[in-house]
Design a protein around this motif. Structure first.
Motif, PDB file in Angstrom:
ATOM      1  N   ASP A   1       1.166  -0.650  -0.032  1.00  0.00           N
ATOM      2  CA  ASP A   1       0.432   0.003   0.046  1.00  0.00           C
ATOM      3  C   ASP A   1       0.308   1.294   0.215  1.00  0.00           C
ATOM      4  N   GLY A   2       2.502   0.690   0.408  1.00  0.00           N
ATOM      5  CA  GLY A   2       2.834   2.070  -0.022  1.00  0.00           C
ATOM      6  C   GLY A   2       2.907   3.087   1.722  1.00  0.00           C
ATOM      7  N   LEU A   3       3.331   4.257   1.785  1.00  0.00           N
ATOM      8  CA  LEU A   3       3.755   4.820   2.888  1.00  0.00           C
ATOM      9  C   LEU A   3       2.106   4.474   3.583  1.00  0.00           C
ATOM     10  N   LEU A   4       2.400   4.767   5.323  1.00  0.00           N
ATOM     11  CA  LEU A   4       1.379   4.004   6.033  1.00  0.00           C
ATOM     12  C   LEU A   4       1.049   5.002   6.649  1.00  0.00           C
ATOM     13  N   MET A   5       2.535   5.560   7.472  1.00  0.00           N
ATOM     14  CA  MET A   5       1.777   6.311   8.896  1.00  0.00           C
ATOM     15  C   MET A   5       4.078   6.946   9.152  1.00  0.00           C
ATOM     16  N   VAL A   6       3.486   7.885   9.027  1.00  0.00           N
ATOM     17  CA  VAL A   6       4.375   8.916   9.641  1.00  0.00           C
ATOM     18  C   VAL A   6       4.936   9.897  11.011  1.00  0.00           C
ATOM     19  N   VAL A   7       5.850   9.878  11.546  1.00  0.00           N
ATOM     20  CA  VAL A   7       6.145   9.615  13.020  1.00  0.00           C
ATOM     21  C   VAL A   7       6.585  10.840  13.399  1.00  0.00           C
ATOM     22  N   SER A   8       6.588  12.399  13.492  1.00  0.00           N
ATOM     23  CA  SER A   8       7.075  13.788  13.613  1.00  0.00           C
ATOM     24  C   SER A   8       8.523  13.255  14.818  1.00  0.00           C
ATOM     25  N   LYS A   9       9.082  14.474  14.210  1.00  0.00           N
ATOM     26  CA  LYS A   9      10.357  15.073  15.077  1.00  0.00           C
ATOM     27  C   LYS A   9       9.601  14.996  17.577  1.00  0.00           C
ATOM     28  N   ASN A  10       8.522  15.388  17.436  1.00  0.00           N
ATOM     29  CA  ASN A  10       8.055  15.871  18.341  1.00  0.00           C
ATOM     30  C   ASN A  10       6.829  15.187  18.439  1.00  0.00           C
ATOM     31  N   GLY A  11       7.000  12.970  18.001  1.00  0.00           N
ATOM     32  CA  GLY A  11       6.439  11.993  18.203  1.00  0.00           C
ATOM     33  C   GLY A  11       4.875  12.316  17.746  1.00  0.00           C
ATOM     34  N   ILE A  12       4.833  13.283  16.383  1.00  0.00           N
ATOM     35  CA  ILE A  12       3.410  13.043  16.006  1.00  0.00           C
ATOM     36  C   ILE A  12       2.681  12.099  15.436  1.00  0.00           C
ATOM     37  N   GLU A  13       1.696  11.424  15.422  1.00  0.00           N
ATOM     38  CA  GLU A  13       1.690  10.528  14.260  1.00  0.00           C
ATOM     39  C   GLU A  13       0.920  11.002  13.420  1.00  0.00           C
ATOM     40  N   MET A  14       1.197  11.131  11.736  1.00  0.00           N
ATOM     41  CA  MET A  14      -0.185  11.139  11.297  1.00  0.00           C
ATOM     42  C   MET A  14      -0.359  10.158  10.121  1.00  0.00           C
TER      43      MET A  14
END
Lengths: 231, 298
Positions: free
Chosen positions: B173-186
């Motif tokens: 499916d490709g990119l599923l999730m990204v976590v920012s440097k301050n820990g917030i999940e996209m």
């Protein structure tokens, strides 16, 4: 017969060597001289000046408070400022990076100075910046270009332009309770696909000022970010 | 002397032939670790979506264009790219089989980083220079479960140029999730969620515009009224003054003395001027240009 004489042979050899040496030496001198001049032209110039150099007065390590349109406050940090001379094109450049952890933003401000200007008017019009923000690309003119030539007008809820369709000038603008003067607007373009080969028109706007830099960016999805200074 | 020369020539010929033999003995094969082979095997089932959406679930949602190019059978490989519209989620990955070695995986995760980082012959879990690559059987994102996921954790990499700390790539499916440097999940969401956000924002903007329009209208009306009122006041005052001047001993006209403006008829040109100024104020207000109000001739 003549060549058989040792003396003649030596003389011819010496002459040939001398000619070869002179030719090579001459070429080397010319290329070295040209190279030095070229280098001097590239290296002896000062850094960028004016709008391109001073835009936003961004300094590495500085943080600028910004507000996301849905209410989130976040700091935009000046993560890097790099300037120098492109030795190939002999153009001065300055890159400034503004970044935030969340929203995950990275804004690159690029400035390239031409190698020469025809006159002061040419210099003013060449005094541009390129801002890359995600897939959006904005070209920022020196606000002075539009100061006396363009006014933003709005009728029936949409902007109408008087002169330059890509960049406008606004006398005064209120952003988060703070009044900014001499604000210019750049209408954005965006990359059409992941190959990032073609830019198309985007419904995005970047409001900026020479002194404070980027003031506000309106994006296509209806969201925006704006500088959030104390009143 | 001739014998020596012949021997040397023969030796050289032998050496060069031997070299050729060695070169031809390298058979180019598409070798790859079994972990990476799984990524290439996902070709058939890969989601065809070219646009995906990531949200933090609270305020932020972004559109991400992705592309996945799988190689052909004789030249297998994978090139994947995901570029977000406004945020700096810029994830690129290449999976390449090797020649005589077990391939490599390369990735880059910042718009300004074209160099990226390469891992030769990767076997998961992998931990090199602070970069951690971990295979996960499944990952729950929102209400959906995605299978065969590779997690890129760059939070401990000192030389990382990444704009986030964790990236989760789903093989299908490709990119599923990204976590920012301050820990917030996209996290990955449907197009519906994105559209709802856009519609809400546009409604809010329209509402803000209508409020601004109402304020501008009332401001313009107030300006027009105050001009008319000022004119009426001055006419009434002038009338009262002229009566007083003509007959100082007479009882003052109550209308003139009190400045009653209801009986004063305002000329059309004054009303037109008031409307014109009010219109100017309204336009200046709506354009956000406060200094332009000063130029309306109030």
């Amino acid at each position: 017969m003549l060549m058989n004489r040792p003396c003649t042979r030596i003389l011819i050899s010496l002459f040939a060597m001398c000619a070869l040496f002179c030719a090579c030496g001459g070429d080397s001198d010319v290329s070295a001289e040209a190279g030095d001049n070229y280098s001097e032209r590239c290296y002896d110039q000062k850094n960028l000046e004016g709008f391109q150099a001073d835009f936003g007065n961004y300094r590495r390590g500085q943080t600028i408070p910004f507000l996301f349109s849905d209410g989130l406050m976040f700091p935009l940090a000046v993560s890097d400022v790099e300037q120098g001379m492109d030795e190939v094109t002999c153009r001065k450049y300055k890159f400034t990076w503004l970044e935030s952890s969340f929203p995950i933003y990275s804004i690159k401000i690029s400035a390239y100075a031409p190698t020469f200007y025809y006159n002061e008017v040419d210099k003013l019009y060449s005094d541009t910046l390129r801002v890359t923000f995600g897939q959006y690309v904005f070209t920022l003119d020196n606000p002075e270009v539009h100061k006396n030539s363009t006014r933003i007008r709005r009728s029936n809820g949409s902007d109408s332009l008087a002169y330059n369709p890509d960049s406008l000038f606004v006398d005064t603008m209120m952003i988060n309770g703070v009044k900014y003067t001499d604000v210019a607007v750049s209408y954005g373009r965006k990359y059409e696909s992941v190959s990032q080969t073609k830019l198309v028109k985007a419904d995005a706007r970047l409001y900026y000022q020479a002194e404070k830099g980027i003031l506000k960016i309106d994006m296509e999805d209806g969201s925006s970010i704006s500088i959030r200074e104390e009143d | 002397m001739k014998k020596v020369l012949l021997f040397a020539a023969g030796t050289l010929l032998f050496a060069s032939c031997g070299g050729n033999d060695d070169a031809s003995s390298i058979v180019i094969t598409n070798e790859i670790t079994s972990d990476m082979q799984l990524m290439l095997d996902a070709k058939k089932g890969f989601s065809k979506d070219t646009v995906i959406y990531l949200t933090d679930g609270v305020t932020f949602v972004d559109k991400v264009a992705q592309s996945a190019e799988f190689g052909k059978d004789d030249k297998p490989g994978l090139t994947y790219k995901a570029l977000a519209m406004s945020s700096a989620i810029n994830f690129s990955m290449k999976v390449q089989p090797g020649s005589g070695e077990l391939g490599s995986i390369w990735f880059s995760c910042h718009p300004g980083d074209s160099d990226g980082i390469t891992f030769q012959e990767p076997v998961f879990p992998l931990d090199r220079n602070g970069y951690k690559l971990t295979f996960m059987d499944s990952l729950k994102v929102g209400k959906s479960v995605y299978y065969d996921v590779l997690k890129f954790d760059v939070s401990m990499a000192p030389s990382s140029h990444c704009s986030a700390s964790e990236y989760y790539y789903g093989y299908h499916d490709g990119l599923l999730m990204v976590v920012s440097k301050n820990g917030i999940e996209m996290s990955r969401v449907s197009e519906k969620v994105y559209k709802e956000n856009v519609e809400r924002r546009l409604e809010e903007r329209a509402e803000a515009d209508s409020i601004a329009q109402a304020v501008a209208d009332s401001l313009a009306q107030a300006v027009a009224d105050s001009i008319a009122q000022a004119f009426a006041d001055s006419v009434a005052q002038a009338t009262a003054d002229s009566i007083r001047m003509a007959n100082p001993s007479a009882e003052e006209d109550s209308t003139a003395s009190t400045g009653d403006t209801t009986k004063v008829e305002i000329p059309q040109e004054v009303l037109d001027m008031a409307d014109s100024i009010a219109d100017c104020v309204k336009k200046a207000y709506l354009s956000g240009s406060l200094s332009a109000i000063k130029n309306c001739g109030i």
